[in-house]
Write a protein that holds these residues in place. Structure first.
Motif, PDB file in Angstrom:
ATOM      1  N   PRO A  72       7.708 -54.773   8.902  1.00 39.39           N
ATOM      2  CA  PRO A  72       6.340 -54.624   8.398  1.00 39.39           C
ATOM      3  C   PRO A  72       6.307 -53.807   7.111  1.00 39.39           C
ATOM      4  CG  PRO A  72       6.471 -54.090  10.749  1.00 39.39           C
ATOM      5  CD  PRO A  72       7.875 -54.215  10.261  1.00 39.39           C
ATOM      6  N   LEU A  73       5.275 -54.022   6.306  1.00 39.04           N
ATOM      7  CA  LEU A  73       5.115 -53.255   5.077  1.00 39.04           C
ATOM      8  C   LEU A  73       4.994 -51.761   5.350  1.00 39.04           C
ATOM      9  CD1 LEU A  73       2.768 -55.386   2.797  1.00 39.04           C
ATOM     10  CD2 LEU A  73       4.885 -54.264   2.090  1.00 39.04           C
ATOM     11  N   SER A  74       4.559 -51.393   6.548  1.00 36.16           N
ATOM     12  CA  SER A  74       4.385 -49.981   6.906  1.00 36.16           C
ATOM     13  C   SER A  74       5.699 -49.290   7.264  1.00 36.16           C
ATOM     14  CB  SER A  74       3.422 -49.858   8.092  1.00 36.16           C
ATOM     15  OG  SER A  74       3.913 -50.590   9.213  1.00 36.16           O
ATOM     16  N   THR A  75       6.815 -50.041   7.329  1.00 31.40           N
ATOM     17  CA  THR A  75       8.114 -49.457   7.685  1.00 31.40           C
ATOM     18  C   THR A  75       8.538 -48.420   6.645  1.00 31.40           C
ATOM     19  OG1 THR A  75       8.752 -51.589   8.640  1.00 31.40           O
ATOM     20  CG2 THR A  75      10.500 -49.986   8.299  1.00 31.40           C
ATOM     21  N   LYS A  76       9.024 -47.281   7.124  1.00 33.98           N
ATOM     22  CA  LYS A  76       9.497 -46.221   6.227  1.00 33.98           C
ATOM     23  C   LYS A  76      10.992 -46.388   5.952  1.00 33.98           C
ATOM     24  CE  LYS A  76       5.454 -44.241   6.379  1.00 33.98           C
ATOM     25  NZ  LYS A  76       4.534 -44.373   5.209  1.00 33.98           N
TER      26      LYS A  76
END
Length: 274
Positions: A72-76
């Motif tokens: 996901p784009l939210s992955t750090k």
């Protein structure tokens, strides 16, 4: 003797197992990207999950099993892990990636700040589309090097931080192609049509399941030429380019979802830019 020595040294310099074509194509472990994780050379395909969701697992080059993980784009950036059915956990590294901003002016204010009635419609439609993204069928994808769904230049890339009339909204979750109204849209890989609709934001929309959680979504269509349940071959026509829903002009918006994570479609057509 010298030739034998050179060959031996060359072989020793190679990795224990060279990367296959699919790994070289898809392994872009960034937020909104794809990670390819080596699962070994077991006789039977292992099962694997990421964040509790099943993963696409294939055998590469007829030898080793690999898991293909949508991030996901939210992955750090940092260490992430998948879990095998054996209970073993395998780690991989996520790199950082910067996404640029896009500012768009929308004339219809309801498409920026919808009223209560439209919000209910949006919530209902979002739930319907989320269920489609979460489907996981056992079929193997026919191909992972996708064809472009339309003949046209790429316009808005994946991951843009979007501002509508100055207000920040969700990042751009797909890839846009500049194409004329009525341009034919073709399936980038074989698959089954699992959802069609005419939605508030997306307009006329088609979802195609390519197998094992790999799903394409095409929206803003002017016409839909398929029905739910249709089996599409690679290159099969599914509709025509339009400007329905929240669109400022004719174009195709194409999403690719993998284990319910929206990822950059450019990876699958060999057009990814790090």
């Amino acid at each position: 003797m010298r030739l034998f020595t050179l060959i031996t040294l060359f072989c020793l310099a190679l990795p224990a197992h060279a990367q296959g074509f699919i790994t070289r194509l898809l392994d872009q472990p960034v937020p909104g990207g794809v990670a390819v994780v080596d699962l070994g050379a077991a006789a039977k395909a292992p099962s694997a999950t990421y964040q509790g969701k099943p993963l696409l697992v294939i055998r590469e080059d007829g030898q080793r099993w690999i898991a293909i993980v949508g991030l996901p784009l939210s992955t750090k950036p940092g260490t992430e892990r998948i879990e095998l059915d054996s209970g073993e956990r395998l780690s991989f590294q996520v790199r950082a990636k910067h996404y640029v901003e896009q500012r768009i002016t929308i004339k219809n204010q309801q498409q920026v700040n919808p009223n209560a009635a439209n919000l209910k419609r949006i919530e209902r439609e979002l739930a319907e589309q989320t269920r489609a993204y979460q489907q996981f069928s056992p079929r193997q994808p026919s191909n992972l090097l996708f064809d472009k769904p339309v003949n046209g230049p790429l316009s808005s890339p994946f991951g843009l931080r979007r501002f509508f009339n100055g207000e920040e909204r969700n990042p751009h979750s797909g890839l846009d192609f500049a194409a004329n109204q009525g341009t034919t849209i073709k399936a980038p890989a074989a698959g089954k049509v699992i959802l069609i609709g005419d939605y508030f934001f997306n307009g006329k929309t088609v979802f195609v399941d390519h197998g094992q959680g790999l799903i394409s979504m095409f929206c803003h269509l002017s016409a839909i030429d398929v029905r739910v349940g249709d089996e599409l071959p690679r290159g099969g026509v599914l509709g025509k380019v339009g400007a329905t829903g929240r669109a400022t002009g004719p174009h195709l918006h194409w999403n690719v979802s993998l284990n319910d994570a929206r990822v950059d479609p450019a990876i699958f057509i060999g057009a990814f830019k790090p």
